[in-house]
Design a protein around this motif. Structure first.
Motif, PDB file in Angstrom:
ATOM      1  N   ASN A  87      25.074 -63.503  62.984  1.00  0.00           N
ATOM      2  CA  ASN A  87      24.435 -63.102  64.236  1.00  0.00           C
ATOM      3  C   ASN A  87      24.241 -64.312  65.166  1.00  0.00           C
ATOM      4  N   GLN A  88      24.038 -65.499  64.540  1.00  0.00           N
ATOM      5  CA  GLN A  88      23.835 -66.694  65.368  1.00  0.00           C
ATOM      6  C   GLN A  88      25.107 -67.050  66.147  1.00  0.00           C
ATOM      7  N   GLN A 137      27.447 -55.384  75.875  1.00  0.00           N
ATOM      8  CA  GLN A 137      27.132 -56.512  76.753  1.00  0.00           C
ATOM      9  C   GLN A 137      28.353 -56.931  77.573  1.00  0.00           C
ATOM     10  N   ASP A 196      28.149 -66.786  71.378  1.00  0.00           N
ATOM     11  CA  ASP A 196      29.208 -66.210  72.197  1.00  0.00           C
ATOM     12  C   ASP A 196      28.633 -65.467  73.391  1.00  0.00           C
ATOM     13  N   ARG A 197      27.555 -64.738  73.104  1.00  0.00           N
ATOM     14  CA  ARG A 197      26.922 -63.998  74.201  1.00  0.00           C
ATOM     15  C   ARG A 197      26.370 -64.944  75.260  1.00  0.00           C
ATOM     16  N   GLN A 198      25.693 -66.019  74.828  1.00  0.00           N
ATOM     17  CA  GLN A 198      25.130 -66.978  75.784  1.00  0.00           C
ATOM     18  C   GLN A 198      26.245 -67.669  76.599  1.00  0.00           C
ATOM     19  N   GLN A 205      26.955 -53.818  69.881  1.00  0.00           N
ATOM     20  CA  GLN A 205      26.047 -54.390  70.888  1.00  0.00           C
ATOM     21  C   GLN A 205      26.773 -55.398  71.773  1.00  0.00           C
ATOM     22  N   GLN A 206      27.634 -56.214  71.140  1.00  0.00           N
ATOM     23  CA  GLN A 206      28.393 -57.190  71.904  1.00  0.00           C
ATOM     24  C   GLN A 206      29.354 -56.505  72.876  1.00  0.00           C
ATOM     25  N   ASP A 258      26.388 -55.232  65.382  1.00  0.00           N
ATOM     26  CA  ASP A 258      26.435 -56.393  66.278  1.00  0.00           C
ATOM     27  C   ASP A 258      27.634 -56.307  67.231  1.00  0.00           C
ATOM     28  N   TYR A 268      26.546 -75.058  74.956  1.00  0.00           N
ATOM     29  CA  TYR A 268      26.788 -73.880  74.109  1.00  0.00           C
ATOM     30  C   TYR A 268      28.154 -73.966  73.414  1.00  0.00           C
ATOM     31  N   GLU A 310      25.398 -64.622  68.951  1.00  0.00           N
ATOM     32  CA  GLU A 310      24.451 -64.950  70.015  1.00  0.00           C
ATOM     33  C   GLU A 310      24.977 -66.088  70.888  1.00  0.00           C
ATOM     34  N   ARG A 350      28.835 -74.076  69.450  1.00  0.00           N
ATOM     35  CA  ARG A 350      29.654 -73.077  68.760  1.00  0.00           C
ATOM     36  C   ARG A 350      30.728 -73.725  67.898  1.00  0.00           C
TER      37      ARG A 350
END
Length: 522
Positions: free
Chosen positions: A287-288, A221, A293-295, A217-218, A214, A268, A291, A272
């Motif tokens: 993972n949530q 991104q 953080d990514r959003q 992947q982060q 993860d 968001y 996600e 969080r």
């Protein structure tokens, strides 16, 4: 005695010394017979105990006590012959309290140890089991009183049975207690190990091995966003109106989109804040949180992009603020990327330490499971002992009152005394002949004077010598007859009536006679 002795010489010595042979033999034999009949009678009572194996197959229920029966019998024997135990039995039955005799406790203990006999025997022939696993042993006790001997033997048997049950039950209980204590200790150690793993994961939450994909992947991104921000910064920094309005679009539409993205960003961020603690406690997957953080990052990038577009359409005065905001956002993303890189680099070290902790935990878990299985076996063995379904001692023959004494063996003592008496007499005759220098034969004369005699004149007895010889022979016969009568009288009154003895002797002889001879005798 270097002279040559022939058969006549032996007969001459026997005729001359027969009193030295017969009288000591008679005196010694008679004394031994008297002593033998004066010895007290000793009776022996015996009981037989069978060692019966476990009734339930050991494959289904393993016993706790694995020592073989011979070892346990030896241990029980040592406990049985302990000083305090023997003195207690002696006081209970008033043992060795003979008339006129006073014995010390040490003497009583030594006599009881000599009188008690525990002997292992093979009793498989007495039972239906032929596998050789069944053994037994006899317990016997010798004493002058047959009733007391029987009672003491049964007391010893009961003591052996009690000690066997107590020993087996005590060992089974100790085994169960040991495994219970071991399980408690392992349970505490497991709790400590689990606490160590939890603390380690909490301290190294950002570098745990399971979140490595993860994070990678982060990181990708974020790098992509940084590249996009670089393009935005370059676009906002440009003074060319064509570039500034290259993306076109309505300013009002961009403003609405900007407001919508800010609302999304606020939602968001609030989510969080709410989800973060729950993820740390494990209620939501990590993972949530990633996600979210990514959003948030993507929304921030879109807001920055919209602000840049609005600024490009609204006038050159907004370009400086937009570029600064985009650079600030890029720097923040770079910091996140650097932190992720650092966490990714420390992940192998964290993984090694975490694996060590987990191995210790697994080892303790395995040891705990094994101890728990052993505890269950120990509880089963303890239940077998309580229900008397494990190996046990069973009395198959109680001690009864003996009817005949086992000691002393008077016939054997008298026989040994007779042999010793004749041996003593023979030795006395030999000694007398060795030290006798009298001249009685031609060879004796030749030896002393070293001259060979011309003729040999036989000895001629006088009338008086022959009379003394007959009296001496008659005296010997009378003495022998008297001794025989005395022995028969002693046997009749102190051992067994002579008619009963004769009947038993005849029965023994009749056993060895052939059948035809028995019929003739009848």
């Amino acid at each position: 005695m270097e002279q040559e002795l022939d058969l006549r010489s032996y007969f001459a010595v026997l005729r001359r010394r027969y009193l030295y042979l017969v009288i000591p033999a008679i005196l010694i034999c008679g004394s031994v017979a008297v002593i033998a009949y004066l010895l007290p009678k000793i009776y022996q009572a015996s009981a037989t105990i069978l060692v019966e194996t476990q009734q339930i197959p050991t494959d289904l229920a393993a016993p706790t006590v694995t020592a073989n029966a011979a070892e346990r019998i030896h241990v029980i024997q040592q406990r049985l012959l302990a000083r305090d135990n023997l003195l207690q039995i002696a006081n209970k039955f008033s043992l060795y309290d003979y008339e006129g005799e006073s014995r010390s406790p040490t003497s009583i203990v030594e006599n009881m140890r000599d009188a008690i006999d525990i002997e292992q025997i093979d009793v498989s022939s007495r039972t239906s089991r032929r596998d050789g696993s069944v053994i037994g042993f006899t317990v016997s006790f010798e004493y002058r009183n047959p009733t007391t001997a029987s009672r003491v033997t049964n007391e010893l048997v009961q003591s052996i049975l009690s000690q066997n049950v107590e020993s087996r039950l005590s060992r089974a209980t100790e085994t169960s207690s040991f495994f219970r204590s071991q399980l408690d200790d392992l349970r505490q150690r497991l709790h400590v190990a689990e606490q160590k793993i939890a603390n380690f994961k909490r301290d190294n939450n950002a570098a745990l091995p399971e979140t490595l994909p993860d994070r990678r992947q982060q990181l990708d991104q974020i790098n992509a966003k940084i590249g996009e921000l670089n393009q935005r910064i370059q676009l906002a920094s440009s003074s060319d109106p064509a570039l500034a309005s290259a993306d076109g679009g309505d300013l009002q539409s961009l403003t609405y989109s900007l407001q919508a993205q800010k609302i999304n960003l606020d939602a968001y961020q609030k989510k969080r804040v709410a989800v973060g603690p729950l993820v740390q406690k494990g209620y939501f997957p990590k993972n949530q949180l990633a996600e979210l953080d990514r959003q948030i990052g993507v929304t921030k990038v879109q807001i920055a992009s919209l602000e840049a577009q609005i600024a490009s359409k609204g006038g050159a005065t907004l370009n400086g603020d937009l570029v600064s905001a985009l650079k600030s956002q890029r720097d923040e993303l770079k910091e996140q990327a650097n932190a992720l890189n650092a966490n990714i680099l420390t992940t192998p070290t964290v993984q090694a330490e975490l694996s060590s902790l987990e191995r210790d935990h697994q080892s303790l878990q395995s040891e705990y499971q094994q101890s728990q299985a052993k505890l269950e076996d120990a509880i089963t063995g303890e239940r077998l002992e309580q229900d008397r379904q494990a190996e046990r001692f069973e009395v198959i023959e109680q001690a009864s009152i003996p009817t005949r004494p086992t000691k002393p063996n008077r016939p054997r003592i008298i026989m040994a005394g007779s042999f010793g008496g004749f041996a003593f007499g023979a030795g006395l005759v030999v000694l007398l002949e060795m030290f006798d220098n009298s001249i009685r034969t031609a060879a004796d004369l030749e030896k002393h004077v070293r001259l060979k005699p011309i003729a040999e004149i036989p000895y001629v007895s006088t009338i008086a010598e022959r009379r003394r010889g007959r009296w001496r022979f008659a005296l010997v016969v009378i003495v022998i007859v008297g001794v025989i009568i005395g022995m028969l009288t002693a046997i009749h009154f102190y051992y067994m009536p002579l008619d009963v003895l004769a009947d038993r002797v005849w029965q023994q002889i009749n056993i060895w006679l052939p059948i035809s001879s028995r019929l003739i005798a009848h």
